[in-house]
Motif scaffolding. Structure first.
Motif, mmCIF file in Angstrom:
data_model
loop_
_atom_site.group_PDB
_atom_site.id
_atom_site.type_symbol
_atom_site.label_atom_id
_atom_site.label_comp_id
_atom_site.label_asym_id
_atom_site.label_seq_id
_atom_site.Cartn_x
_atom_site.Cartn_y
_atom_site.Cartn_z
ATOM 1 N N TYR A 1 74.981 59.980 24.937
ATOM 2 C CA TYR A 1 75.249 61.028 25.803
ATOM 3 C C TYR A 1 73.775 61.925 25.797
ATOM 4 O O TYR A 1 73.381 62.338 24.709
ATOM 5 N N PRO A 2 73.488 62.348 27.045
ATOM 6 C CA PRO A 2 72.356 63.157 27.093
ATOM 7 C C PRO A 2 72.722 64.452 26.632
ATOM 8 O O PRO A 2 73.964 65.214 27.135
ATOM 9 N N LEU A 3 71.908 65.333 25.737
ATOM 10 C CA LEU A 3 72.009 66.842 25.172
ATOM 11 C C LEU A 3 71.181 67.716 26.016
ATOM 12 O O LEU A 3 71.565 68.679 26.304
ATOM 13 N N ILE A 4 70.001 67.225 26.112
ATOM 14 C CA ILE A 4 68.756 68.196 26.596
ATOM 15 C C ILE A 4 68.062 67.395 27.495
ATOM 16 O O ILE A 4 67.578 66.274 27.236
ATOM 17 N N GLU A 5 67.776 67.794 28.794
ATOM 18 C CA GLU A 5 66.792 67.137 29.517
ATOM 19 C C GLU A 5 65.755 67.920 30.080
ATOM 20 O O GLU A 5 65.656 68.978 30.291
ATOM 21 N N HIS A 6 64.409 67.817 29.562
ATOM 22 C CA HIS A 6 63.351 68.523 30.116
ATOM 23 C C HIS A 6 62.610 67.731 31.305
ATOM 24 O O HIS A 6 62.780 66.675 31.456
ATOM 25 N N ASP A 7 61.659 68.697 32.049
ATOM 26 C CA ASP A 7 60.936 68.114 32.940
ATOM 27 C C ASP A 7 59.672 67.297 32.629
ATOM 28 O O ASP A 7 59.191 66.705 33.650
ATOM 29 N N SER A 8 59.188 67.502 31.679
ATOM 30 C CA SER A 8 58.047 67.002 30.816
ATOM 31 C C SER A 8 58.163 66.866 29.178
ATOM 32 O O SER A 8 59.155 67.259 28.652
ATOM 33 N N HIS A 9 57.283 66.390 28.774
ATOM 34 C CA HIS A 9 57.068 66.252 27.330
ATOM 35 C C HIS A 9 57.221 67.662 26.568
ATOM 36 O O HIS A 9 56.297 68.340 27.039
ATOM 37 N N THR A 10 58.149 67.954 25.845
ATOM 38 C CA THR A 10 58.265 69.366 25.555
ATOM 39 C C THR A 10 58.629 69.389 24.007
ATOM 40 O O THR A 10 59.255 68.783 23.519
ATOM 41 N N ALA A 11 58.049 70.729 23.276
ATOM 42 C CA ALA A 11 58.345 70.906 21.993
ATOM 43 C C ALA A 11 59.368 71.761 22.015
ATOM 44 O O ALA A 11 59.641 72.688 22.497
ATOM 45 N N GLY A 12 60.551 71.447 21.065
ATOM 46 C CA GLY A 12 61.688 72.284 20.927
ATOM 47 C C GLY A 12 62.461 72.228 19.625
ATOM 48 O O GLY A 12 61.957 71.334 18.834
ATOM 49 N N VAL A 13 63.479 72.873 19.404
ATOM 50 C CA VAL A 13 64.427 72.591 18.453
ATOM 51 C C VAL A 13 65.681 72.465 18.611
ATOM 52 O O VAL A 13 66.132 73.195 19.512
ATOM 53 N N LEU A 14 66.354 71.598 18.317
ATOM 54 C CA LEU A 14 67.722 71.152 18.234
ATOM 55 C C LEU A 14 68.614 71.796 17.438
ATOM 56 O O LEU A 14 68.478 71.416 16.107
ATOM 57 N N GLU A 15 69.707 72.460 17.691
ATOM 58 C CA GLU A 15 70.767 72.903 17.084
ATOM 59 C C GLU A 15 72.014 72.144 17.595
ATOM 60 O O GLU A 15 72.593 72.382 18.564
ATOM 61 N N LEU A 16 72.489 71.139 16.507
ATOM 62 C CA LEU A 16 73.654 70.275 17.234
ATOM 63 C C LEU A 16 74.803 70.459 16.122
ATOM 64 O O LEU A 16 74.945 70.463 14.787
ATOM 65 N N GLU A 17 75.973 70.898 16.845
ATOM 66 C CA GLU A 17 77.153 70.945 16.124
ATOM 67 C C GLU A 17 78.100 70.015 16.658
ATOM 68 O O GLU A 17 78.411 69.831 17.962
ATOM 69 N N VAL A 18 78.808 68.980 15.520
ATOM 70 C CA VAL A 18 79.579 67.980 15.890
ATOM 71 C C VAL A 18 81.001 68.548 15.674
ATOM 72 O O VAL A 18 81.452 68.981 14.437
ATOM 73 N N GLY A 19 81.684 68.641 16.857
ATOM 74 C CA GLY A 19 83.243 68.965 16.637
ATOM 75 C C GLY A 19 84.237 68.211 15.978
ATOM 76 O O GLY A 19 83.801 66.750 15.874
#
Length: 252
Positions: free
Chosen positions: A214-232
């Motif tokens: 499943y796609p969670l986050i899509e960026h337009d280019s190579h990007t630095a980020g921080v993922l906060e994932l909560e699984v229900g």
């Protein structure tokens, strides 16, 4: 990639007791006289999903010219091992070419695959003509198909910017087991999920109704980020995976 000129690698047989989707059964020795493209894939691996548009297009473009496209589903996750889930995924993804269910990874062992996807193009004598491990080399593969068929056509346009031939991409964060949260660098973030329920990625809810990537986050280019994932409740996360992106300066 072409094998060494002196190498004469013959296509292995398919496991005799394997189950198939979209066809009753296929034998490799009965494919002589036509080129055969075999791709090992897994519907829970985003890298496999990203190659599917090309496989489907090659099947549509070249089947009448003699090409046989065969998908070998070799599960790399618990969520993708159930034969009924594989059949459902083939239908959901609109795959019309034959798919072998490699439940015991016998075919994967015969081929000695080194990753997903793994693509092998066999010539009319069932000898290895071209191969590629992972994403990419789409124009190279299509030109090899055309060479075997003796035809010339404009290759497919790249599906994504990062599919441009010869493009050097920044290395994305390696895939992480389980419900990973934390920093990453990539063009996109995906999760291998099963069950029924929801997950939240950086506050955005994603509904889960079947096993898959499943796609969670899509960026337009190579990007630095921080993922906060909560699984229900009712959902299992086996891995978080990252896809490549073209060089950019974005932050997410």
């Amino acid at each position: 990639m072409r094998p060494p000129a002196e190498a004469e690698i013959t296509a292995p047989s398919f496991p005799g007791k394997a189950r198939w989707v979209n066809v009753a059964m296929l034998r490799m020795d009965q494919q002589r006289g036509r080129p055969v493209l075999v791709e090992f894939w897994d519907f829970c691996r985003v890298n496999s999903l990203r190659t599917l548009p090309y496989l489907k297009a090659w099947h549509e473009r070249y089947a009448d010219d003699g090409l046989r496209v065969i998908g070998v589903h070799a599960a790399g996750f618990e969520a993708s091992r159930d034969p009924d889930a594989i059949r459902a995924a083939v239908e959901r993804l609109g795959i019309e070419y034959p798919v072998l269910i490699d439940a015991e990874l016998e075919a994967a062992s015969y081929y000695g695959i080194q990753g997903w996807p793994s693509r092998y193009l066999w010539n009319q004598e069932s000898r290895l003509f071209d191969f590629h491990i992972g994403e990419g080399a789409y124009a190279e593969t299509e030109l090899a198909i055309q060479e075997l068929l003796g035809i010339e056509r404009e290759p497919l346009a790249p599906v994504r910017p990062e599919d441009e031939p010869g493009l050097l991409l920044p290395a994305q964060t390696e895939d992480q087991p389980g419900p990973y949260s934390g920093p990453y660098e990539a063009g996109g973030v995906w999760a291998v999920l099963s069950g029924e329920g929801v997950v939240r990625a950086n506050g955005v809810e994603v509904a889960v109704s079947h096993p898959g990537a499943y796609p969670l986050i899509e960026h337009d280019s190579h990007t630095a980020g921080v993922l906060e994932l909560e699984v229900g409740d009712g959902v299992r996360c086996e891995a978080v995976c990252f896809t490549p992106g073209v060089a950019g300066v974005g932050r997410g």
